[in-house]
Scaffold this motif. Structure first.
Motif, PDB file in Angstrom:
ATOM      1  N   ARG A  90      -8.548  -6.957   6.123  1.00  0.00           N
ATOM      2  CA  ARG A  90      -9.802  -7.255   6.816  1.00  0.00           C
ATOM      3  C   ARG A  90      -9.873  -8.725   7.209  1.00  0.00           C
ATOM      4  O   ARG A  90     -10.402  -9.060   8.268  1.00  0.00           O
ATOM      5  CB  ARG A  90     -10.999  -6.857   5.951  1.00  0.00           C
ATOM      6  CG  ARG A  90     -11.060  -5.333   5.772  1.00  0.00           C
ATOM      7  CD  ARG A  90     -12.208  -4.909   4.902  1.00  0.00           C
ATOM      8  NE  ARG A  90     -13.448  -5.085   5.641  1.00  0.00           N
ATOM      9  CZ  ARG A  90     -14.631  -5.220   5.069  1.00  0.00           C
ATOM     10  NH1 ARG A  90     -14.742  -5.225   3.746  1.00  0.00           N
ATOM     11  NH2 ARG A  90     -15.714  -5.358   5.804  1.00  0.00           N
ATOM     12  N   LEU A 149       0.809  -1.225   0.000  1.00  0.00           N
ATOM     13  CA  LEU A 149       0.000   0.000   0.000  1.00  0.00           C
ATOM     14  C   LEU A 149       0.841   1.274   0.000  1.00  0.00           C
ATOM     15  O   LEU A 149       0.283   2.368   0.024  1.00  0.00           O
ATOM     16  CB  LEU A 149      -0.956   0.006   1.199  1.00  0.00           C
ATOM     17  CG  LEU A 149      -2.153  -0.917   1.077  1.00  0.00           C
ATOM     18  CD1 LEU A 149      -2.931  -0.947   2.380  1.00  0.00           C
ATOM     19  CD2 LEU A 149      -3.053  -0.513  -0.087  1.00  0.00           C
ATOM     20  N   TYR A 153      -6.310  -2.623  -5.698  1.00  0.00           N
ATOM     21  CA  TYR A 153      -5.937  -2.440  -4.294  1.00  0.00           C
ATOM     22  C   TYR A 153      -7.000  -2.996  -3.350  1.00  0.00           C
ATOM     23  O   TYR A 153      -6.735  -3.211  -2.173  1.00  0.00           O
ATOM     24  CB  TYR A 153      -5.664  -0.964  -3.987  1.00  0.00           C
ATOM     25  CG  TYR A 153      -4.349  -0.500  -4.549  1.00  0.00           C
ATOM     26  CD1 TYR A 153      -3.155  -0.769  -3.879  1.00  0.00           C
ATOM     27  CD2 TYR A 153      -4.288   0.204  -5.740  1.00  0.00           C
ATOM     28  CE1 TYR A 153      -1.935  -0.350  -4.387  1.00  0.00           C
ATOM     29  CE2 TYR A 153      -3.068   0.627  -6.258  1.00  0.00           C
ATOM     30  CZ  TYR A 153      -1.906   0.345  -5.581  1.00  0.00           C
ATOM     31  OH  TYR A 153      -0.697   0.751  -6.087  1.00  0.00           O
ATOM     32  N   ARG A 184     -11.698   7.296  -0.980  1.00  0.00           N
ATOM     33  CA  ARG A 184     -10.715   6.222  -1.086  1.00  0.00           C
ATOM     34  C   ARG A 184      -9.380   6.611  -0.449  1.00  0.00           C
ATOM     35  O   ARG A 184      -8.331   6.161  -0.875  1.00  0.00           O
ATOM     36  CB  ARG A 184     -10.493   5.847  -2.553  1.00  0.00           C
ATOM     37  CG  ARG A 184     -11.709   5.275  -3.236  1.00  0.00           C
ATOM     38  CD  ARG A 184     -11.407   4.804  -4.642  1.00  0.00           C
ATOM     39  NE  ARG A 184     -10.834   5.824  -5.492  1.00  0.00           N
ATOM     40  CZ  ARG A 184     -11.513   6.621  -6.291  1.00  0.00           C
ATOM     41  NH1 ARG A 184     -12.822   6.539  -6.370  1.00  0.00           N
ATOM     42  NH2 ARG A 184     -10.889   7.516  -7.037  1.00  0.00           N
ATOM     43  N   LEU A 235      -2.707   4.274   6.493  1.00  0.00           N
ATOM     44  CA  LEU A 235      -2.880   2.832   6.638  1.00  0.00           C
ATOM     45  C   LEU A 235      -1.566   2.052   6.555  1.00  0.00           C
ATOM     46  O   LEU A 235      -1.354   1.155   7.372  1.00  0.00           O
ATOM     47  CB  LEU A 235      -3.919   2.310   5.639  1.00  0.00           C
ATOM     48  CG  LEU A 235      -4.248   0.825   5.731  1.00  0.00           C
ATOM     49  CD1 LEU A 235      -4.660   0.405   7.142  1.00  0.00           C
ATOM     50  CD2 LEU A 235      -5.330   0.466   4.719  1.00  0.00           C
ATOM     51  N   ILE A 285      -6.828  -4.586   0.777  1.00  0.00           N
ATOM     52  CA  ILE A 285      -7.742  -4.264   1.883  1.00  0.00           C
ATOM     53  C   ILE A 285      -8.508  -5.513   2.310  1.00  0.00           C
ATOM     54  O   ILE A 285      -8.727  -5.734   3.511  1.00  0.00           O
ATOM     55  CB  ILE A 285      -8.708  -3.124   1.484  1.00  0.00           C
ATOM     56  CG1 ILE A 285      -7.922  -1.874   1.069  1.00  0.00           C
ATOM     57  CG2 ILE A 285      -9.669  -2.811   2.630  1.00  0.00           C
ATOM     58  CD1 ILE A 285      -6.891  -1.382   2.081  1.00  0.00           C
ATOM     59  N   LEU A 307     -12.101   0.741   7.214  1.00  0.00           N
ATOM     60  CA  LEU A 307     -11.633  -0.259   6.252  1.00  0.00           C
ATOM     61  C   LEU A 307     -12.785  -0.778   5.397  1.00  0.00           C
ATOM     62  O   LEU A 307     -12.616  -1.025   4.200  1.00  0.00           O
ATOM     63  CB  LEU A 307     -10.934  -1.406   6.977  1.00  0.00           C
ATOM     64  CG  LEU A 307      -9.605  -1.043   7.647  1.00  0.00           C
ATOM     65  CD1 LEU A 307      -9.144  -2.172   8.561  1.00  0.00           C
ATOM     66  CD2 LEU A 307      -8.552  -0.700   6.610  1.00  0.00           C
ATOM     67  N   LEU A 358     -13.591   1.964   2.880  1.00  0.00           N
ATOM     68  CA  LEU A 358     -12.541   1.983   1.868  1.00  0.00           C
ATOM     69  C   LEU A 358     -12.720   0.817   0.900  1.00  0.00           C
ATOM     70  O   LEU A 358     -12.610   0.988  -0.323  1.00  0.00           O
ATOM     71  CB  LEU A 358     -11.163   1.945   2.535  1.00  0.00           C
ATOM     72  CG  LEU A 358      -9.947   1.868   1.614  1.00  0.00           C
ATOM     73  CD1 LEU A 358      -9.910   3.031   0.635  1.00  0.00           C
ATOM     74  CD2 LEU A 358      -8.662   1.823   2.448  1.00  0.00           C
ATOM     75  N   ALA A 359     -13.008  -0.366   1.413  1.00  0.00           N
ATOM     76  CA  ALA A 359     -13.217  -1.532   0.552  1.00  0.00           C
ATOM     77  C   ALA A 359     -14.379  -1.305  -0.411  1.00  0.00           C
ATOM     78  O   ALA A 359     -14.282  -1.620  -1.609  1.00  0.00           O
ATOM     79  CB  ALA A 359     -13.449  -2.782   1.397  1.00  0.00           C
ATOM     80  N   LEU A 408      -6.316   6.699   2.288  1.00  0.00           N
ATOM     81  CA  LEU A 408      -5.652   5.749   3.187  1.00  0.00           C
ATOM     82  C   LEU A 408      -5.492   6.322   4.594  1.00  0.00           C
ATOM     83  O   LEU A 408      -4.924   5.666   5.459  1.00  0.00           O
ATOM     84  CB  LEU A 408      -4.273   5.361   2.621  1.00  0.00           C
ATOM     85  CG  LEU A 408      -4.302   4.528   1.351  1.00  0.00           C
ATOM     86  CD1 LEU A 408      -2.889   4.319   0.811  1.00  0.00           C
ATOM     87  CD2 LEU A 408      -4.977   3.185   1.591  1.00  0.00           C
TER      88      LEU A 408
END
Length: 166
Positions: A156, A9, A148, A67, A109, A152, A134, A137-138, A69
């Motif tokens: 998770r 990342l 990416y 989006r 992150l 993630i 998270l 973001l996912a 980090l």
């Protein structure tokens, strides 16, 4: 797995191909809900020229608040409260004898994942506290069609390890 995700990342500069190679060497023979998405991401990005990957990274993470980090952005936005959250996170790192070395904010992150790799119990607690971020973001990465998302997903999955599902 947290160290691997942290490396993947990070902004894809000249060190990034070596980071990907290290991840493949370290987890190449592993299977499971955390390893498989990381390996899939490495395969998907293997033939992408570094400049293209850097442009994709910037478009994915730097040009959309949905989006980002920076985990406290999801909980605090751009408010004064975020400053307090960042200070508390930095103090937590220091309490465990660790400080991010790259000059990034403590909620970035990759820095949180590095902390989790170095201080597993405390780091997993921080990641658990930011499960909602998270998840958001996912969802945003899935809508964006970003590779990416696999990284993630792997992060998770590490939080789900040992959780008994009903």
């Amino acid at each position: 797995m947290h160290r691997a995700a942290s490396l993947l990342l990070q902004y894809p500069d000249q060190r990034w191909p070596a980071h990907r190679a290290l991840v493949l060497e370290s987890i190449g023979g592993l299977r499971g809900p955390a390893a498989e998405p990381l390996l899939r991401f490495c395969r998907r990005t293997a033939d992408t020229p570094l400049l293209d990957l850097a442009a994709q990274y910037a478009t994915t993470f730097d040009r959309s608040r949905r989006r980002t980090l920076y985990l406290t952005h999801y909980t605090d936005g751009d408010t004064r409260r975020r400053g307090a959250s960042l200070a508390a996170l930095k103090a937590r790192y220091r309490q465990h004898g660790w400080e991010p070395s790259d000059g990034e904010l403590p909620d970035h992150l990759p820095a949180v994942l590095e902390f989790a790799a170095r201080c597993p119990t405390a780091g997993r607690a921080v990641l658990h506290e930011h499960r909602g971020a998270l998840a958001l973001l996912a969802t945003a990465l899935a809508s964006h069609g970003s590779p990416y998302l696999d990284v993630i997903r792997a992060v998770r999955a590490t939080l789900d390890e040992g959780v008994r599902r009903l």
